[in-house]
Design a protein around this motif. Sequence first.
Motif, PDB file in Angstrom:
ATOM      1  N   ARG A   1       5.449  46.204  27.402  1.00 20.77           N
ATOM      2  CA  ARG A   1       6.623  45.222  27.737  1.00 20.77           C
ATOM      3  C   ARG A   1       5.821  43.820  28.523  1.00 20.77           C
ATOM      4  N   LEU A   2       5.109  43.940  29.268  1.00 21.31           N
ATOM      5  CA  LEU A   2       4.556  42.682  29.735  1.00 21.31           C
ATOM      6  C   LEU A   2       3.932  41.892  28.653  1.00 21.31           C
ATOM      7  N   LYS A   3       3.162  42.551  27.665  1.00 22.86           N
ATOM      8  CA  LYS A   3       2.574  41.487  26.393  1.00 22.86           C
ATOM      9  C   LYS A   3       3.889  41.008  25.711  1.00 22.86           C
ATOM     10  N   ALA A   4       4.945  41.907  25.423  1.00 23.06           N
ATOM     11  CA  ALA A   4       5.992  41.322  24.686  1.00 23.06           C
ATOM     12  C   ALA A   4       6.800  40.403  25.649  1.00 23.06           C
ATOM     13  N   ALA A   5       6.750  40.234  26.927  1.00 24.97           N
ATOM     14  CA  ALA A   5       7.394  39.093  27.681  1.00 24.97           C
ATOM     15  C   ALA A   5       6.507  38.014  27.607  1.00 24.97           C
ATOM     16  N   VAL A   6       5.199  37.989  27.617  1.00 24.57           N
ATOM     17  CA  VAL A   6       4.241  36.959  27.739  1.00 24.57           C
ATOM     18  C   VAL A   6       3.856  36.397  26.504  1.00 24.57           C
ATOM     19  N   TRP A   7       3.781  37.022  25.563  1.00 19.65           N
ATOM     20  CA  TRP A   7       3.242  36.492  24.226  1.00 19.65           C
ATOM     21  C   TRP A   7       4.285  36.536  23.131  1.00 19.65           C
ATOM     22  N   PRO A   8       4.727  35.690  22.096  1.00 18.21           N
ATOM     23  CA  PRO A   8       3.837  34.397  22.412  1.00 18.21           C
ATOM     24  C   PRO A   8       4.387  33.407  23.403  1.00 18.21           C
ATOM     25  N   PRO A   9       3.594  32.598  23.948  1.00 22.64           N
ATOM     26  CA  PRO A   9       3.686  31.892  25.212  1.00 22.64           C
ATOM     27  C   PRO A   9       4.873  30.781  24.817  1.00 22.64           C
ATOM     28  N   ARG A  10       5.884  30.529  25.677  1.00 21.73           N
ATOM     29  CA  ARG A  10       6.811  29.546  25.704  1.00 21.73           C
ATOM     30  C   ARG A  10       6.900  28.680  26.784  1.00 21.73           C
ATOM     31  N   VAL A  11       5.978  27.415  26.687  1.00 20.07           N
ATOM     32  CA  VAL A  11       5.855  26.556  27.903  1.00 20.07           C
ATOM     33  C   VAL A  11       6.739  25.477  27.692  1.00 20.07           C
ATOM     34  N   SER A  12       7.732  25.151  28.662  1.00 21.59           N
ATOM     35  CA  SER A  12       8.471  23.923  28.544  1.00 21.59           C
ATOM     36  C   SER A  12       7.851  22.958  29.422  1.00 21.59           C
ATOM     37  N   ARG A  13       8.337  21.494  29.348  1.00 21.31           N
ATOM     38  CA  ARG A  13       7.787  20.473  30.014  1.00 21.31           C
ATOM     39  C   ARG A  13       7.622  20.847  31.563  1.00 21.31           C
ATOM     40  N   GLY A  14       8.901  21.308  32.229  1.00 23.56           N
ATOM     41  CA  GLY A  14       9.113  21.560  33.539  1.00 23.56           C
ATOM     42  C   GLY A  14       7.861  22.516  33.834  1.00 23.56           C
ATOM     43  N   GLN A  15       7.707  23.308  32.984  1.00 20.90           N
ATOM     44  CA  GLN A  15       6.458  24.460  33.557  1.00 20.90           C
ATOM     45  C   GLN A  15       5.179  23.682  33.648  1.00 20.90           C
ATOM     46  N   LEU A  16       4.993  22.804  32.597  1.00 20.63           N
ATOM     47  CA  LEU A  16       3.741  22.239  32.651  1.00 20.63           C
ATOM     48  C   LEU A  16       3.479  21.039  33.736  1.00 20.63           C
ATOM     49  N   VAL A  17       4.364  20.628  34.464  1.00 25.20           N
ATOM     50  CA  VAL A  17       4.339  19.557  35.340  1.00 25.20           C
ATOM     51  C   VAL A  17       4.163  20.495  36.615  1.00 25.20           C
ATOM     52  N   VAL A  18       4.941  21.545  36.527  1.00 24.21           N
ATOM     53  CA  VAL A  18       4.650  22.548  38.138  1.00 24.21           C
ATOM     54  C   VAL A  18       3.302  23.106  37.998  1.00 24.21           C
ATOM     55  N   ALA A  19       2.537  23.253  36.786  1.00 24.20           N
ATOM     56  CA  ALA A  19       1.339  23.824  36.952  1.00 24.20           C
ATOM     57  C   ALA A  19       0.300  22.707  37.286  1.00 24.20           C
ATOM     58  N   LEU A  20       0.623  21.388  36.682  1.00 26.42           N
ATOM     59  CA  LEU A  20      -0.461  20.419  37.157  1.00 26.42           C
ATOM     60  C   LEU A  20      -0.398  20.207  38.621  1.00 26.42           C
TER      61      LEU A  20
END
Length: 320
Positions: A85-104
Motif C-alpha cells: 500500500r505504501l509503494k502504491a501511494a508513493v510511486w509513481p511520484p507526483r510532485v507539484s510546484r508547491g511541494q518543491l518550494v516547501v522542500a527547498l
Amino acid sequence: MSEEKEPRERDEREAGERAEELPAAARAEAGSGAEAGEAPQDTPGNGDGDGDAEADAAAERPGPAVVAAAVPREPVQLPSDGRTRLKAAVWPPRVSRGQLVVALLLFALGLALAIQVRSTNDHSELRGARQEDLVRILDELDGKQQRLQSEKTQLEQSLAQLENSSNQAKEAQEQTRKKAAELGVLAGTEQATGPGIVLTIDDPQGQVKADMLLDTLQELRAAGAEAIQINDVRVVAGTYFTDNSSGGGVRIDGKDVSQPFRFTVVGNPQDLAPALNIPGGVVRSLENHQARATIVQQQKVLVDALATPKPLQYGKPAAK
C-alpha cells in the motif's frame, strides 16, 4: 373473494419484510423494477373484476429486479500488505510546484540550523567557564594585544629610521658614483660607449698638419661630442697637437700618430655628421689638401683609450 385476498396480503407482508432488509440503493432498484413490472392497463373486453384483482396482486409482487437487487455486492479487495500500500501511494511520484518550494525551504532551514549548531559548538569550551575565568581570559587577551601593538609600533619606527638612513646613504652613494663616472669620462680615465661616428682621414700626400686635426677636434666638440679618441690617444681638456718636424706626421700629447687618422667619437650622430659636412667645413678643407674623409654613423661606438691624469701643481679646490 376472501380466499383470494389472503394470498395477496401474505405476499405483500413478505415483500415488505424483504424491502426492510435491503439497503437504500436496493430499495431504489426494487422500486424501479416494480415500476417497470407494472401490468398494462386493462383494455375493454379483458375479463371481469376477478381478473383485475389478480393483475393487481401480480403487480404488487416483487419482480426479477427486486430479487436481483437483494443479492449483496462483493466488496473491493484492497492490498492487505502495508508495504504494498505504501509503494502504491508513493510511486509513481507526483510532485507539484508547491511541494518543491516547501522542500527547498526545508533544506535551507536545515542548512541554517546545521551552521548555527556548528558555530555554537566552536565556543563550547567557554560556555561552561565561570564568570571569573572569563574575565581573567579577557584581561589576558587585552594585555597581549597591547604588548603586540607596542612591539609593532617600535618595529615600524625602527624600520622607518633604517629606510631613511639607508635610502639617504644609498642615494648619496649612487649620486657620487654617477658623478665620478661622468667626470671620469670627461677626464679620460673611464671608458665611454654609446652612439656616435667614426671619422677616418686618409692622407697619402702627407698634407694633413696638426692645425687641421685641431680644427676637426674643435668642430666635433662644438657639435656635442662627449668622448673622443684619435687612433690610440684619448683626447682630454689638456690635449695638444704638434707637427713632427723630423719624420713628418703629427704628435698628439707627445705621441707620434701616423695616418690614416681615425677619430672615434661618442655623441649624437645626427649632429656630428652634418657639422663636419657643412660648406667650407672640415671635410671640404681636407679634400682641398688631397685628403679623403669618410664618416660612418654607428649606434654604438667604444672609446677605450685612457689618459693618465697629471697632478695639479697650482690649482686647489676652493673651500665653501
